[in-house]
Motif scaffolding. Structure first.
Motif, PDB file in Angstrom:
ATOM      1  N   ILE A 345     -45.068  10.677  21.909  1.00  0.00           N
ATOM      2  CA  ILE A 345     -45.394  10.767  23.342  1.00  0.00           C
ATOM      3  C   ILE A 345     -45.916  12.155  23.701  1.00  0.00           C
ATOM      4  O   ILE A 345     -46.634  12.339  24.686  1.00  0.00           O
ATOM      5  CB  ILE A 345     -44.155  10.412  24.196  1.00  0.00           C
ATOM      6  CG1 ILE A 345     -44.570  10.134  25.650  1.00  0.00           C
ATOM      7  CG2 ILE A 345     -43.099  11.501  24.110  1.00  0.00           C
ATOM      8  CD1 ILE A 345     -43.454   9.584  26.508  1.00  0.00           C
ATOM      9  N   ASP A 346     -45.559  13.178  22.874  1.00  0.00           N
ATOM     10  CA  ASP A 346     -46.011  14.539  23.147  1.00  0.00           C
ATOM     11  C   ASP A 346     -47.364  14.852  22.517  1.00  0.00           C
ATOM     12  O   ASP A 346     -48.080  15.727  23.001  1.00  0.00           O
ATOM     13  CB  ASP A 346     -44.984  15.543  22.625  1.00  0.00           C
ATOM     14  CG  ASP A 346     -43.647  15.440  23.359  1.00  0.00           C
ATOM     15  OD1 ASP A 346     -43.661  15.078  24.550  1.00  0.00           O
ATOM     16  OD2 ASP A 346     -42.611  15.702  22.727  1.00  0.00           O
ATOM     17  N   GLY A 348     -49.443  12.103  20.601  1.00  0.00           N
ATOM     18  CA  GLY A 348     -50.318  10.959  20.423  1.00  0.00           C
ATOM     19  C   GLY A 348     -50.918  10.875  19.037  1.00  0.00           C
ATOM     20  O   GLY A 348     -51.888  10.156  18.819  1.00  0.00           O
ATOM     21  N   ILE A 349     -50.335  11.604  18.069  1.00  0.00           N
ATOM     22  CA  ILE A 349     -50.886  11.677  16.717  1.00  0.00           C
ATOM     23  C   ILE A 349     -50.008  10.875  15.763  1.00  0.00           C
ATOM     24  O   ILE A 349     -48.785  10.963  15.803  1.00  0.00           O
ATOM     25  CB  ILE A 349     -50.970  13.139  16.240  1.00  0.00           C
ATOM     26  CG1 ILE A 349     -51.933  13.925  17.126  1.00  0.00           C
ATOM     27  CG2 ILE A 349     -51.394  13.217  14.777  1.00  0.00           C
ATOM     28  CD1 ILE A 349     -51.968  15.408  16.807  1.00  0.00           C
ATOM     29  N   THR A 350     -50.657  10.080  14.925  1.00  0.00           N
ATOM     30  CA  THR A 350     -49.951   9.376  13.846  1.00  0.00           C
ATOM     31  C   THR A 350     -50.694   9.667  12.559  1.00  0.00           C
ATOM     32  O   THR A 350     -51.725   9.064  12.259  1.00  0.00           O
ATOM     33  CB  THR A 350     -49.909   7.858  14.105  1.00  0.00           C
ATOM     34  OG1 THR A 350     -49.224   7.599  15.334  1.00  0.00           O
ATOM     35  CG2 THR A 350     -49.186   7.149  12.979  1.00  0.00           C
ATOM     36  N   ASP A 351     -50.193  10.641  11.794  1.00  0.00           N
ATOM     37  CA  ASP A 351     -50.793  10.959  10.503  1.00  0.00           C
ATOM     38  C   ASP A 351     -49.706  11.496   9.582  1.00  0.00           C
ATOM     39  O   ASP A 351     -48.559  11.714   9.986  1.00  0.00           O
ATOM     40  CB  ASP A 351     -51.946  11.955  10.648  1.00  0.00           C
ATOM     41  CG  ASP A 351     -51.520  13.289  11.254  1.00  0.00           C
ATOM     42  OD1 ASP A 351     -50.302  13.565  11.310  1.00  0.00           O
ATOM     43  OD2 ASP A 351     -52.401  14.058  11.667  1.00  0.00           O
ATOM     44  N   ALA A 352     -50.071  11.721   8.318  1.00  0.00           N
ATOM     45  CA  ALA A 352     -49.088  12.142   7.324  1.00  0.00           C
ATOM     46  C   ALA A 352     -48.527  13.520   7.629  1.00  0.00           C
ATOM     47  O   ALA A 352     -47.371  13.801   7.326  1.00  0.00           O
ATOM     48  CB  ALA A 352     -49.717  12.121   5.933  1.00  0.00           C
ATOM     49  N   ALA A 353     -49.326  14.397   8.231  1.00  0.00           N
ATOM     50  CA  ALA A 353     -48.852  15.749   8.504  1.00  0.00           C
ATOM     51  C   ALA A 353     -47.743  15.760   9.539  1.00  0.00           C
ATOM     52  O   ALA A 353     -46.868  16.632   9.518  1.00  0.00           O
ATOM     53  CB  ALA A 353     -50.015  16.628   8.973  1.00  0.00           C
ATOM     54  N   ASP A 354     -47.768  14.805  10.472  1.00  0.00           N
ATOM     55  CA  ASP A 354     -46.757  14.752  11.521  1.00  0.00           C
ATOM     56  C   ASP A 354     -45.796  13.583  11.297  1.00  0.00           C
ATOM     57  O   ASP A 354     -45.228  13.051  12.231  1.00  0.00           O
ATOM     58  CB  ASP A 354     -47.409  14.628  12.900  1.00  0.00           C
ATOM     59  CG  ASP A 354     -46.430  14.920  14.013  1.00  0.00           C
ATOM     60  OD1 ASP A 354     -45.865  16.031  14.018  1.00  0.00           O
ATOM     61  OD2 ASP A 354     -46.198  14.034  14.863  1.00  0.00           O
ATOM     62  N   ALA A 355     -45.630  13.170  10.042  1.00  0.00           N
ATOM     63  CA  ALA A 355     -44.740  12.050   9.728  1.00  0.00           C
ATOM     64  C   ALA A 355     -43.765  12.465   8.641  1.00  0.00           C
ATOM     65  O   ALA A 355     -44.062  13.329   7.811  1.00  0.00           O
ATOM     66  CB  ALA A 355     -45.548  10.834   9.267  1.00  0.00           C
ATOM     67  N   GLN A 356     -42.594  11.845   8.658  1.00  0.00           N
ATOM     68  CA  GLN A 356     -41.596  12.081   7.627  1.00  0.00           C
ATOM     69  C   GLN A 356     -40.759  10.819   7.459  1.00  0.00           C
ATOM     70  O   GLN A 356     -40.675   9.986   8.363  1.00  0.00           O
ATOM     71  CB  GLN A 356     -40.695  13.261   7.990  1.00  0.00           C
ATOM     72  CG  GLN A 356     -39.877  13.049   9.267  1.00  0.00           C
ATOM     73  CD  GLN A 356     -38.973  14.219   9.592  1.00  0.00           C
ATOM     74  OE1 GLN A 356     -38.734  15.080   8.751  1.00  0.00           O
ATOM     75  NE2 GLN A 356     -38.456  14.257  10.813  1.00  0.00           N
ATOM     76  N   GLY A 357     -40.142  10.685   6.303  1.00  0.00           N
ATOM     77  CA  GLY A 357     -39.257   9.561   6.043  1.00  0.00           C
ATOM     78  C   GLY A 357     -37.821   9.951   6.307  1.00  0.00           C
ATOM     79  O   GLY A 357     -37.346  10.980   5.822  1.00  0.00           O
ATOM     80  N   TRP A 371     -31.838  18.460  19.943  1.00  0.00           N
ATOM     81  CA  TRP A 371     -32.424  18.449  18.595  1.00  0.00           C
ATOM     82  C   TRP A 371     -33.929  18.628  18.710  1.00  0.00           C
ATOM     83  O   TRP A 371     -34.585  18.015  19.556  1.00  0.00           O
ATOM     84  CB  TRP A 371     -32.128  17.136  17.878  1.00  0.00           C
ATOM     85  CG  TRP A 371     -30.719  16.998  17.405  1.00  0.00           C
ATOM     86  CD1 TRP A 371     -29.639  16.658  18.156  1.00  0.00           C
ATOM     87  CD2 TRP A 371     -30.232  17.197  16.070  1.00  0.00           C
ATOM     88  NE1 TRP A 371     -28.502  16.629  17.377  1.00  0.00           N
ATOM     89  CE2 TRP A 371     -28.836  16.948  16.095  1.00  0.00           C
ATOM     90  CE3 TRP A 371     -30.838  17.542  14.865  1.00  0.00           C
ATOM     91  CZ2 TRP A 371     -28.044  17.049  14.956  1.00  0.00           C
ATOM     92  CZ3 TRP A 371     -30.053  17.643  13.732  1.00  0.00           C
ATOM     93  CH2 TRP A 371     -28.667  17.404  13.782  1.00  0.00           C
ATOM     94  N   ARG A 372     -34.486  19.451  17.830  1.00  0.00           N
ATOM     95  CA  ARG A 372     -35.940  19.659  17.813  1.00  0.00           C
ATOM     96  C   ARG A 372     -36.417  19.673  16.365  1.00  0.00           C
ATOM     97  O   ARG A 372     -35.710  20.158  15.471  1.00  0.00           O
ATOM     98  CB  ARG A 372     -36.333  20.977  18.494  1.00  0.00           C
ATOM     99  CG  ARG A 372     -35.936  21.075  19.944  1.00  0.00           C
ATOM    100  CD  ARG A 372     -36.580  22.286  20.622  1.00  0.00           C
ATOM    101  NE  ARG A 372     -36.287  23.533  19.930  1.00  0.00           N
ATOM    102  CZ  ARG A 372     -35.168  24.232  20.091  1.00  0.00           C
ATOM    103  NH1 ARG A 372     -34.223  23.788  20.913  1.00  0.00           N
ATOM    104  NH2 ARG A 372     -34.983  25.362  19.432  1.00  0.00           N
ATOM    105  N   ALA A 373     -37.615  19.164  16.156  1.00  0.00           N
ATOM    106  CA  ALA A 373     -38.229  19.212  14.830  1.00  0.00           C
ATOM    107  C   ALA A 373     -39.721  19.449  15.012  1.00  0.00           C
ATOM    108  O   ALA A 373     -40.330  18.970  15.980  1.00  0.00           O
ATOM    109  CB  ALA A 373     -37.988  17.913  14.069  1.00  0.00           C
ATOM    110  N   ARG A 374     -40.300  20.191  14.073  1.00  0.00           N
ATOM    111  CA  ARG A 374     -41.737  20.451  14.147  1.00  0.00           C
ATOM    112  C   ARG A 374     -42.261  20.724  12.743  1.00  0.00           C
ATOM    113  O   ARG A 374     -41.558  21.283  11.894  1.00  0.00           O
ATOM    114  CB  ARG A 374     -42.033  21.633  15.061  1.00  0.00           C
ATOM    115  CG  ARG A 374     -41.482  22.965  14.562  1.00  0.00           C
ATOM    116  CD  ARG A 374     -41.789  24.084  15.538  1.00  0.00           C
ATOM    117  NE  ARG A 374     -41.313  25.371  15.067  1.00  0.00           N
ATOM    118  CZ  ARG A 374     -42.000  26.184  14.272  1.00  0.00           C
ATOM    119  NH1 ARG A 374     -43.211  25.828  13.862  1.00  0.00           N
ATOM    120  NH2 ARG A 374     -41.502  27.343  13.888  1.00  0.00           N
TER     121      ARG A 374
END
Length: 420
Positions: A345-346, A348-357, A371-374
């Protein structure tokens, strides 16, 4: 500089004993701190208007990070801490005196969980009212006494606990030494005994008819063959390569010894990976190949060959291969959720750099207030995690085919420089 070791053997034993008492007392102090953290965090959540069901979110995960353990263990530690403080005063006192280990305190809490508060405290007094006597007993003796007392005080609750336990039957897998794995099945006792007896009969029959394999080998092969339904012409089980096997092209085609990787297990020798592929080919099992691209310097996955239009499915597969396990530090759980490091929501990006399992627990904890993550710059995919108390932890994607940068890689490169 560390203190000099005593010369006298009796003094060595005395120090070992004193340090064991100190370790137990330190763990008891950790428990008191965890219970206090739970109270203060819940109070702050209540002041912010959080619903009661959400006020404890993320507390156990903070305890786990501080203790460098998995969230599962963090929940166990926090649960023990709160129970000791509220319901088991005698056990807590023995723990704080260093007379019992954390495991024994947890065992007392677990075996009395089905009892009412009054009955639980009665068992606590009976078992831990005399800390010296409790200290002198073995774990097995204490366990048997706990179960006998619980059955006498409230047999109905013990029966209900057994029924609830049957609902928790499950299957799990974890790595074992020498590229083996433990497949564990938790079943009601009658079903477990029946399964074992069936496999044993099959093994006894095979050995009696001249099968050269041991009973244990035949039982294991029979289990795999019946579960997967895949065998070769001799009746031996064949493992399909849909298990998610990652290896370099050199290891696959040129006989290189680059370590391969099996999803949900970890690294395996290249020779074993080639054997799995050859066995699948001999059994005419369909094999799917997909190209993965790695960084030459780190061994981290950086891209995946895509032949389908559904990005979500391919991206999720790529994240599972790249991260291997839940990305929270010290969490060894399998990946269950594909997560946006920075909330979608902050950005609008869906890619591998901004994704984690992440596993389910860690993904839910991350949604808690504070909690914060970046994503963070680094040679590998890096995520910086900040907890509600302001503590920061860093998670790095592990190399899939290669060694982690640092001392181990330097040692390996030095070895090849020496013998190459």
């Amino acid at each position: 500089m560390s203190a000099a070791l005593p010369e006298d053997d009796a003094a060595k034993i005395d120090q070992i004993r004193d340090l064991e008492v100190l370790v137990c007392a330190a763990q008891a102090r950790q428990a008191r701190l965890a219970a206090a953290l739970d109270r203060s965090q819940r109070a702050r959540a209540a002041d912010r208007g959080e619903p009661a069901a959400r006020q404890g979110r993320g507390i156990a995960e903070q305890v786990a990070l501080a203790r460098r353990e998995s969230p599962h263990r963090g929940r166990r530690h926090l649960a023990l801490a709160t129970v000791l403080e509220r319901e088991l005063p005698c056990t807590r006192a023995a723990f704080e005196q260093g007379r019992i280990t954390e495991w024994r305190a947890m065992m007392i809490a677990r075996e009395t969980a089905c009892l009412s508060l009054e009955d639980r405290r009665s068992v606590d007094r009976a078992i831990a009212g005399d800390p010296e006597a409790l200290e002198s007993c073995s774990d097995r003796v204490v366990l048997h006494e706990l179960r006998k007392l619980a059955a006498r005080l409230d047999p109905a609750s013990v029966a209900e606990r057994r029924r609830r336990a049957e609902a928790e039957r499950h299957v799990s897998v974890r790595p074992a030494p020498d590229t083996m794995a433990y497949l564990t099945v938790l079943l009601p006792v009658a079903q477990a005994v029946a399964c074992y007896a069936t496999l044993k009969v099959e093994a006894d029959t095979a050995v009696a008819t001249g099968d050269p394999h041991s009973r244990g080998q035949v039982m294991a092969d029979t289990l795999v063959a019946r579960v997967t339904g895949s065998t070769d012409e001799t009746g031996r089980p064949v493992v399909p390569v849909s298990i998610g096997l990652v290896m370099t092209d050199q290891a696959l085609l040129a006989g290189a010894h680059d370590t391969a990787h099996i999803e949900d297990h970890g690294p395996i020798p290249a020779g074993l990976a080639r054997d799995l592929i050859l066995a699948a080919g001999d059994a005419k099992t369909r094999i799917w190949l997909r190209r993965l691209f790695t960084s030459p310097s780190t061994g981290e996955l950086v891209a995946m060959d895509s032949r389908q239009r559904l990005l979500r499915r391919n991206l999720a597969r790529f994240i599972r291969h790249r991260d291997q396990w839940c990305r929270s530090p010290w969490c060894n759980a399998p990946i269950r959720h594909g997560d946006h490091v920075t909330d979608w929501i902050d950005t609008g990006i869906t890619d591998a750099a901004d994704a984690q399992g992440l596993c389910v627990s860690c993904n839910h904890a991350k949604q808690g207030i504070g909690w914060r993550a970046r994503p963070s710059p680094g040679d590998t995919h890096t995520v910086e995690i900040t907890t509600p108390t302001g503590h920061t932890y860093t998670s790095h994607a592990p190399p899939v085919v290669g060694l982690r940068r640092g001392a181990y890689q330097q040692l390996w490169e030095g070895h090849w420089a020496l013998v190459g």
